[in-house]
Design a protein around this motif. Structure first.
Motif, PDB file in Angstrom:
ATOM      1  N   CYS A  22       0.843  -1.189   0.000  1.00  0.00           N
ATOM      2  CA  CYS A  22       0.000   0.000   0.000  1.00  0.00           C
ATOM      3  C   CYS A  22       0.880   1.241   0.000  1.00  0.00           C
ATOM      4  CB  CYS A  22      -0.930   0.017   1.215  1.00  0.00           C
ATOM      5  SG  CYS A  22      -2.155  -1.309   1.209  1.00  0.00           S
ATOM      6  N   PHE A  23       0.542   2.177  -0.842  1.00  0.00           N
ATOM      7  CA  PHE A  23       1.310   3.415  -0.974  1.00  0.00           C
ATOM      8  C   PHE A  23       0.458   4.587  -0.501  1.00  0.00           C
ATOM      9  CE2 PHE A  23       3.225   0.459  -3.841  1.00  0.00           C
ATOM     10  CZ  PHE A  23       4.584   0.753  -3.824  1.00  0.00           C
ATOM     11  N   LEU A  69      -2.632   0.799  -4.421  1.00  0.00           N
ATOM     12  CA  LEU A  69      -2.444  -0.604  -4.065  1.00  0.00           C
ATOM     13  C   LEU A  69      -1.775  -1.325  -5.224  1.00  0.00           C
ATOM     14  CD1 LEU A  69      -2.948  -3.109  -2.236  1.00  0.00           C
ATOM     15  CD2 LEU A  69      -5.171  -3.335  -3.383  1.00  0.00           C
ATOM     16  N   VAL A  70      -0.694  -2.050  -4.929  1.00  0.00           N
ATOM     17  CA  VAL A  70       0.031  -2.845  -5.926  1.00  0.00           C
ATOM     18  C   VAL A  70       0.138  -4.263  -5.407  1.00  0.00           C
ATOM     19  CG1 VAL A  70       2.191  -3.151  -7.188  1.00  0.00           C
ATOM     20  CG2 VAL A  70       1.338  -0.846  -6.721  1.00  0.00           C
ATOM     21  N   CYS A  71      -0.388  -5.247  -6.196  1.00  0.00           N
ATOM     22  CA  CYS A  71      -0.370  -6.652  -5.798  1.00  0.00           C
ATOM     23  C   CYS A  71       0.237  -7.491  -6.914  1.00  0.00           C
ATOM     24  CB  CYS A  71      -1.781  -7.150  -5.491  1.00  0.00           C
ATOM     25  SG  CYS A  71      -2.559  -6.347  -4.073  1.00  0.00           S
ATOM     26  N   GLN A  72       1.002  -8.509  -6.510  1.00  0.00           N
ATOM     27  CA  GLN A  72       1.638  -9.424  -7.449  1.00  0.00           C
ATOM     28  C   GLN A  72       1.393 -10.850  -7.008  1.00  0.00           C
ATOM     29  OE1 GLN A  72       5.620  -7.731  -6.988  1.00  0.00           O
ATOM     30  NE2 GLN A  72       5.570  -7.148  -9.158  1.00  0.00           N
ATOM     31  N   THR A 126      -5.942   4.017  -7.128  1.00  0.00           N
ATOM     32  CA  THR A 126      -5.390   3.141  -8.162  1.00  0.00           C
ATOM     33  C   THR A 126      -5.130   1.768  -7.571  1.00  0.00           C
ATOM     34  OG1 THR A 126      -3.094   3.755  -7.677  1.00  0.00           O
ATOM     35  CG2 THR A 126      -4.271   5.084  -9.329  1.00  0.00           C
ATOM     36  N   VAL A 127      -5.466   0.755  -8.346  1.00  0.00           N
ATOM     37  CA  VAL A 127      -5.232  -0.638  -7.951  1.00  0.00           C
ATOM     38  C   VAL A 127      -4.536  -1.333  -9.109  1.00  0.00           C
ATOM     39  CG1 VAL A 127      -6.280  -2.850  -7.362  1.00  0.00           C
ATOM     40  CG2 VAL A 127      -7.176  -0.745  -6.350  1.00  0.00           C
TER      41      VAL A 127
END
Length: 587
Positions: free
Chosen positions: A29-30, A48-51, A76-77
């Protein structure tokens, strides 16, 4: 981490942390600067950035992570999946993402990035992506999809993509952007463009790479979608109807070609009734719009040379954008377009890379049309601290600076020597040319002082570039009013020397003479403006010349010559009469 998302969010991000949103994905989470302004008991995050390496029906279903119910104010997701196997996107699989935007303000633009990497095959089932992945309260919604297949099994290219009919049905977005990374020219899908985007409502649709072919039957009336604008971005060899097929169900069609080698505009006539935009980027041929396309409304050209024939059949367009590769432009081109032109976009051009004539023609056009109805997007300048006369001139015609600020600045005085006549005349009018020696010496000293401190040169001001500038400097230095001449004469009668109150520092003079070693790009030549003696305290004098004195002297010499000639003539005549007597002749 998703590089594309980082590009968008890094300028706003101030802190980040690991967060538990989806259990099978690694999420971060940024927090942006906007989040810091909120004084809430729970820290909020905007990005939110998910890998992850797997994607199945349970990936976005309960149970969720501990932060899922707490963090629901994202803007942003980004979701990135790397898998070498067959990926399947099931119906309504991403609907749980809408909860992440439940507390986001309704007037905020929200974006979702989906990136699929390394797959051998991907299938989008019916209703795979719908508007249920967003909150209905948000009007400005954007979706980005990247499809990057793996390099294995390259022989089975026909089976890499399966888009079933209505896979995007009921998708209501402001913008949908799809990047298709495949070696094939056309999208290898069993479904056509009409079937994939049926029942969608899209403001802008951008497709990069391979194209999704339209329905081959022009009589197809089953399409119930609404697509306001379609843009195809492609690297092609020829710009024609084969590389950019006709899509009859979109209201506005834009062709974006990159590094093409030829163009056949006649292939778009007469069927392309919705072709409104033509964007030609870095072409390998001389661009010539030689066919009249009635619906064409916007043109973007990122080319080096624009001649009088470049837009020969496009004088009816209303939007024109010129790119950073521009070097020369025929002045008649803009004049012929001004009758219908509504917007001229010059925001990406580099004036310093253009030829002097073209740059001056363009600045003259901007000066003449700054107050008209044309919406002009002016060139941008990276370094706003150095003295750039083009930037200063453009800033003033945009009314960004007050007149008093420009007149009082040293840079504005130096711009009276600009190589563009429209710029130099403008600053000569705002700042009087008649100035005394002390002011000019002060300007030179200040310029040299700034150069020694910052070790930078004025990119758009070259005082000693050629003989014209040297003559101009000498002319200005020799300009004095009659009153100043009388004062100088009266001072000279009471003193043996005339002292100029301001002196140039000898070190600064040497700095001017050695400026060529400082900058290899600009060649300076030091004019003989001052003659200094061996004594450093001696007076600096400047040469003067009077055409009136010259003509008076020539006249006096001529009169003297006439007078001497007349005297000689009369003496010879007198001696003839007295010394020679006539002798009678007898026949």
């Amino acid at each position: 981490m998703n590089i594309l998302l980082i590009f968008f969010i890094v300028p706003l991000v101030s802190s980040s942390t690991n967060c538990s949103i989806f259990l099978s994905l690694n999420c971060s989470c940024f927090q942006s600067n906007i989040d810091l302004n909120y004084s809430l008991p729970i820290r909020t995050y905007s990005h939110l950035v998910c890998q992850g390496n797997s994607l199945n029906e349970k990936t976005f279903q309960a149970p969720f992570g501990s932060d899922f119910s707490l963090q629901n104010s994202f803007r942003t997701v980004s979701l990135e999946f790397t898998n070498e196997n067959h990926l399947e996107i099931y119906s309504n699989q991403f609907d749980s993402l809408a909860i992440l935007f439940s507390q986001t303000n309704s007037d905020v633009e929200i974006e979702i990035f989906l990136r699929f990497n390394g797959f051998s095959q991907i299938t989008f089932h019916e209703y795979s992506l719908t508007s249920r992945i967003f909150q209905e309260k948000h009007e400005n919604k954007r979706l980005w999809i990247h499809l990057i297949p793996g390099r294995k099994n390259l022989t089975d290219l026909e089976n890499q993509f399966y888009f079933l009919p209505n896979c995007f049905s009921h998708l209501n977005l402001s913008q949908l952007t799809i990047y298709i990374y495949t070696r094939q020219d056309r999208f290898p899908s069993l479904s056509s463009f009409d079937e994939i985007f049926n029942h969608t409502n899209l403001g802008e649709l951008h497709i990069h790479g391979s194209i999704i072919p339209p329905n081959s039957s022009l009589q197809n009336q089953t399409f119930q979608g609404q697509i306001k604008s379609l843009s195809l971005h492609r690297y092609v060899d020829t710009i024609d109807s084969n590389s950019f097929p006709f899509y009859p169900h979109v209201y506005s069609y834009t062709i974006h070609s990159i590094e093409a080698h030829s163009m056949n505009l006649s292939s778009f006539l007469p069927s392309y009734t919705n072709l409104r935009g033509l964007e030609i980027i870095k072409p390998k041929f001389d661009v010539l719009i030689n066919h009249f396309i009635p619906t064409l409304d916007s043109i973007t050209l990122n080319i080096e040379h624009i001649t009088e024939k470049t837009l020969l059949a496009a004088r009816h367009i209303r939007h024109l954008k010129l790119g950073s590769r521009l070097r020369t432009i025929n002045p008649q081109v803009l004049m012929t377009l001004s009758r219908r032109l509504y917007q001229l976009d010059l925001s990406t051009i580099d004036l310093s890379q253009m030829t002097i004539d073209s740059r001056c023609h363009l600045l003259t056009y901007l000066s003449n049309h700054s107050q008209l109805q044309i919406n002009i997007l002016y060139p941008r300048f990276e370094n706003s601290t150095e003295c750039n006369c083009d930037r200063l001139f453009i800033d003033h015609i945009q009314s960004y600076l007050k007149v008093e600020q420009i007149i009082d600045s040293t840079c504005s005085k130096l711009c009276t020597f600009s190589d563009c006549q429209v710029v130099s005349e403008y600053f000569k009018e705002k700042y009087p040319l008649m100035m005394n020696e002390e002011e000019l010496i002060h300007i030179l000293n200040e310029t040299i002082h700034e150069k020694n401190i910052t070790d930078e040169h004025f990119s758009a001001v070259d005082l000693f570039d050629d003989a014209v500038d040297v003559d101009m400097m000498s002319f200005l230095m020799n300009q004095t009013s009659e009153q100043e001449r009388n004062k100088t004469q009266r001072r000279s009668s009471s003193t043996t020397t005339t002292t100029i109150s301001t002196f140039l520092d000898m070190n600064n003079i040497s700095a001017i003479e050695d400026i060529q070693e400082y900058d290899d790009i600009i060649s300076f030549s030091t004019p003989k403006i001052f003659e200094s003696s061996k004594n450093p305290n001696s007076i600096y004098r400047y040469p003067s010349f009077s055409w009136l004195s010259f003509f008076i002297g020539v006249g006096l010499v001529f009169l003297l010559f006439i007078s001497v000639s007349l005297v000689i003539f009369f003496i010879v005549l007198f001696r003839k009469k007295h010394n020679f007597k006539p002798v009678p002749v007898y026949v």
